[in-house]
Design an enzyme around this catalytic site. Structure first.
Site, short mmCIF file in Angstrom:
data_model
loop_
_atom_site.label_atom_id
_atom_site.label_comp_id
_atom_site.label_asym_id
_atom_site.label_seq_id
_atom_site.Cartn_x
_atom_site.Cartn_y
_atom_site.Cartn_z
N LYS A 21 1.04 -1.72 -0.19
CA LYS A 21 0.10 -0.11 -0.27
C LYS A 21 0.73 1.12 -0.26
O LYS A 21 0.41 2.36 -1.17
CB LYS A 21 -0.72 0.40 1.21
CG LYS A 21 -1.10 1.28 1.18
CD LYS A 21 -2.93 1.55 2.52
CE LYS A 21 -1.83 2.24 4.17
NZ LYS A 21 -1.38 2.95 4.10
N ASN A 22 1.53 0.93 0.72
CA ASN A 22 2.78 2.86 0.98
C ASN A 22 3.60 2.89 -0.19
O ASN A 22 4.31 3.63 -0.02
CB ASN A 22 3.65 2.12 2.18
CG ASN A 22 2.50 3.09 3.58
OD1 ASN A 22 1.11 3.22 3.25
ND2 ASN A 22 2.71 2.59 4.61
N ARG A 35 -3.54 10.40 3.97
CA ARG A 35 -1.92 11.62 4.13
C ARG A 35 -1.39 11.39 3.14
O ARG A 35 -0.61 11.97 2.59
CB ARG A 35 -2.37 10.62 5.85
CG ARG A 35 -0.29 10.80 5.98
CD ARG A 35 0.16 11.08 7.42
NE ARG A 35 1.01 11.78 7.59
CZ ARG A 35 1.53 13.28 7.95
NH1 ARG A 35 0.56 13.55 8.13
NH2 ARG A 35 2.62 13.50 8.15
N CYS A 42 -4.45 8.83 9.63
CA CYS A 42 -4.64 8.08 10.70
C CYS A 42 -3.76 9.74 11.76
O CYS A 42 -2.62 9.92 11.88
CB CYS A 42 -3.84 7.11 11.03
SG CYS A 42 -3.86 5.90 10.21
N ARG A 76 1.27 14.64 13.42
CA ARG A 76 1.13 14.54 11.95
C ARG A 76 1.85 15.77 11.10
O ARG A 76 0.94 16.18 10.10
CB ARG A 76 -0.11 14.04 10.90
CG ARG A 76 0.04 12.50 11.91
CD ARG A 76 0.69 10.78 11.65
NE ARG A 76 1.04 10.54 10.41
CZ ARG A 76 0.10 9.64 10.33
NH1 ARG A 76 -0.85 9.22 10.68
NH2 ARG A 76 0.73 9.17 9.09
N PRO A 77 3.06 16.10 11.47
CA PRO A 77 3.12 17.59 10.60
C PRO A 77 3.52 17.00 9.73
O PRO A 77 4.47 15.95 9.34
CB PRO A 77 4.32 18.40 12.02
CG PRO A 77 5.17 16.70 12.40
CD PRO A 77 3.68 16.06 12.77
N ILE A 78 3.84 18.20 8.96
CA ILE A 78 4.86 17.66 7.30
C ILE A 78 5.64 19.56 6.91
O ILE A 78 6.19 19.28 6.17
CB ILE A 78 3.66 18.25 6.32
CG1 ILE A 78 2.73 19.38 6.44
CG2 ILE A 78 2.70 17.38 6.24
CD1 ILE A 78 2.42 19.49 4.92
N ASP A 79 6.13 19.23 8.48
CA ASP A 79 7.45 20.51 8.17
C ASP A 79 8.99 20.03 7.29
O ASP A 79 9.47 20.95 6.72
CB ASP A 79 7.92 20.81 10.35
CG ASP A 79 8.31 19.88 10.63
OD1 ASP A 79 7.52 18.67 10.80
OD2 ASP A 79 9.53 19.48 11.15
N GLN A 80 9.09 18.90 7.84
CA GLN A 80 10.06 18.52 6.82
C GLN A 80 9.45 18.38 5.79
O GLN A 80 10.68 18.52 3.78
CB GLN A 80 10.44 17.21 7.05
CG GLN A 80 11.15 17.06 8.95
CD GLN A 80 12.43 17.67 9.09
OE1 GLN A 80 13.38 17.54 8.64
NE2 GLN A 80 12.16 18.82 9.67
N ASP A 124 4.03 0.37 12.35
CA ASP A 124 2.53 0.16 11.02
C ASP A 124 2.39 -1.62 11.52
O ASP A 124 1.45 -2.05 11.77
CB ASP A 124 3.01 0.04 10.12
CG ASP A 124 3.00 1.42 9.23
OD1 ASP A 124 3.26 1.94 8.47
OD2 ASP A 124 2.26 2.25 10.41
N ARG A 141 -8.57 0.05 3.84
CA ARG A 141 -8.04 0.73 2.69
C ARG A 141 -6.60 0.55 3.11
O ARG A 141 -6.26 0.78 1.89
CB ARG A 141 -7.31 2.14 3.98
CG ARG A 141 -8.75 3.27 4.32
CD ARG A 141 -8.49 4.42 4.79
NE ARG A 141 -7.10 4.48 4.51
CZ ARG A 141 -6.39 5.55 5.04
NH1 ARG A 141 -6.39 5.72 6.42
NH2 ARG A 141 -4.71 6.43 4.53
#
Ligand code: EPZ
Length: 417
Positions: A22-23, A93, A117, A122-126, A305, A398
């Site tokens: 999936k990922n 996500r 989830c 769940r930051p996205i700063d990077q 996971d 999912r």
């Protein structure tokens, strides 16, 4: 809302074929936007996240066609729309990969802030740090992320946090940039290697994926081609744990055994036999096995996971186990939902102390996210005294293709209603 109903106590036996990851799929589908031509992606899992992404790609102007259930042809030469703002985008996500791909090819994108989830922040700063380092302007207005650049210039980017998403997203944005980009402290998951392999198959020049330094030499354009997605490490681990909790004998096929090393070695420590073949692992489990300590870490550490599924296995181990969540702030919300089974778990910060019990009680369980849902199935396979009913199966769908069909084929007493 469909539910899964399980009468536990059956020992699982037989073979299960694992689907594509999936990922990897949710990153490679957006990555096809970088190709001014046709990509044929094979071994796609037939799961809801893939369906949502396919619809989103079409809304951007791509022309897609399922050649069979697991093979999708994507013609991205017709992509004209650089805005992915639908509600379904914010629910997944992995939508953030559309930012890297659209920025990389068109130097512009607007994407709804990704949900996903909830494991604490769940930051996205990077991700944003990487886009800015390449020369992009990034704005977040009314929960929409807008990225734009006149030019994208290769540079050196050090990730402050080992992040799968940021590693892949920066790779996507850098593959058509001018010059070379070096990502340091990059994540090393199998699906990162898979995305790099797909892009290289299409003419990219990426080296070092799978290590903590990835070099991306920008190229003019990518050409079309065919790519087969890597087997799903987490689906494989979920079925290995399902075999173990039932004292079963299951051969998990169509996998890359080395991707499972952290779980296989834990099983052996616990007294669960794992026999390794070229593309399978056979789990032969006693009904009693030892307690242990597990800490989740970025690959090649124990995968976060598989944390919920493994924690459920440990609820019936001999002795007291410790599960340490080393990746997310708070990935123990599902433990509250496990209480009706009689599992004895208490939380101390990022540790779950798990006291083994003889058996679990059948009950109604609520899935709170994808892998928590998988953990509820693991509990149901062991629980006795009636029928375990798992609610919110939409989460499970999912990330797992026909999970009840596969488990029934192994002898589980499970059906969907
Ligand atoms: C990916 O999420 C997976 N999702 C997750 O799988 C998986 O749990 C996670 O990687 C870790 O392996 C997909 O691939 C779609 P991260 P991602 O960025 O990319 C922090 C599943 O069940 N961080 O590696 O979001 C973050 O808070 C899902 O299949 C920052 O601080 O994970 C976390 O603590 C659940 N800033 C840590 O890094 C950032 O910009 C690792 O997150 C990004 C992340």
């Amino acid at each position: 809302m469909s539910k899964l109903c399980i009468r536990g106590g059956e020992r699982l036996n037989g073979d299960v074929i694992i689907n594509g990851a999936k990922n990897a799929a949710v990153a490679i589908l957006p990555a096809t936007i970088l190709v001014d031509g046709i990509s044929v992606i094979e071994n796609l899992p037939n799961i809801n996240d893939v369906s949502i992404l396919n619809e989103t790609m079409c809304s951007l102007g791509a022309v897609t066609k399922f050649i069979d259930t697991h093979t999708l042809e994507v013609d991205a030469s017709t992509v004209y729309n650089h805005n992915a703002l639908d509600e379904c985008v914010s629910k997944m996500r992995a939508s953030y990969y559309l930012l890297g791909a659209l920025l990389g090819r068109f130097k512009y994108a607007e994407v709804a802030m990704p949900g996903g989830c909830d494991f604490g922040g769940r930051p996205i700063d990077q991700h944003i740090k990487g886009f800015k380092a390449l020369g992009a302007d990034v704005e977040v207005i009314d929960n929409v992320i807008k990225v734009s650049a006149k030019r994208l210039i290769g540079t050196r980017i050090y990730l402050d946090v080992v992040s799968v998403g940021a590693t892949i997203n920066i790779m996507l944005a850098a593959v058509l940039a001018e010059g070379t980009t070096v990502i340091e402290n990059s994540a090393k998951e199998p699906h990162i290697v898979d995305v790099a392999n797909y892009l290289n198959m299409m003419g990219a020049e990426i080296k070092g994926a799978g290590t903590d330094v990835i070099r991306i030499k920008g190229v003019e354009k990518l050409h079309g081609g065919k790519y087969t997605i890597v087997p799903d490490q987490i689906e494989a681990g979920t079925f290995m744990i399902a075999a173990a909790i039932t004292g079963g004998d299951v051969c998990v096929k169509n996998i890359i055994p080395e991707h499972m090393d952290s779980l296989s070695s834990k099983f052996r420590e616990m007294g669960i036999e794992v026999i390794e073949g070229d593309d399978y692992l056979r789990v032969i489990a006693p009904i009693n096995f030892k307690a242990t300590t597990v800490k989740t870490l970025p690959y090649p550490g124990f995968p976060t996971d598989l944390q919920p599924q493994m924690a459920v296995l440990l609820t019936v181990a001999n002795g007291v186990s410790t599960m340490i969540e080393g990746v997310f702030e708070n990935r123990f919300q599902y433990i509250e939902e496990l209480k009706p089974t009689g599992a004895k778990i208490h939380i101390e910060g990022n540790r779950a102390i798990i006291e083994g019990v003889e058996s679990l009680k059948s009950s109604h369980l609520i899935a709170t996210d994808l892998r928590a849902g998988a953990a509820m199935i693991i509990a149901g396979l062991r629980a006795t005294g009636g029928e375990t009913v798992i609610h919110n199966v939409k989460y499970i769908d999912r990330g797992y293709e026909t999970v009840e069909t596969k488990l029934s084929a192994l002898g589980a007493n499970i059906y969907r209603k």
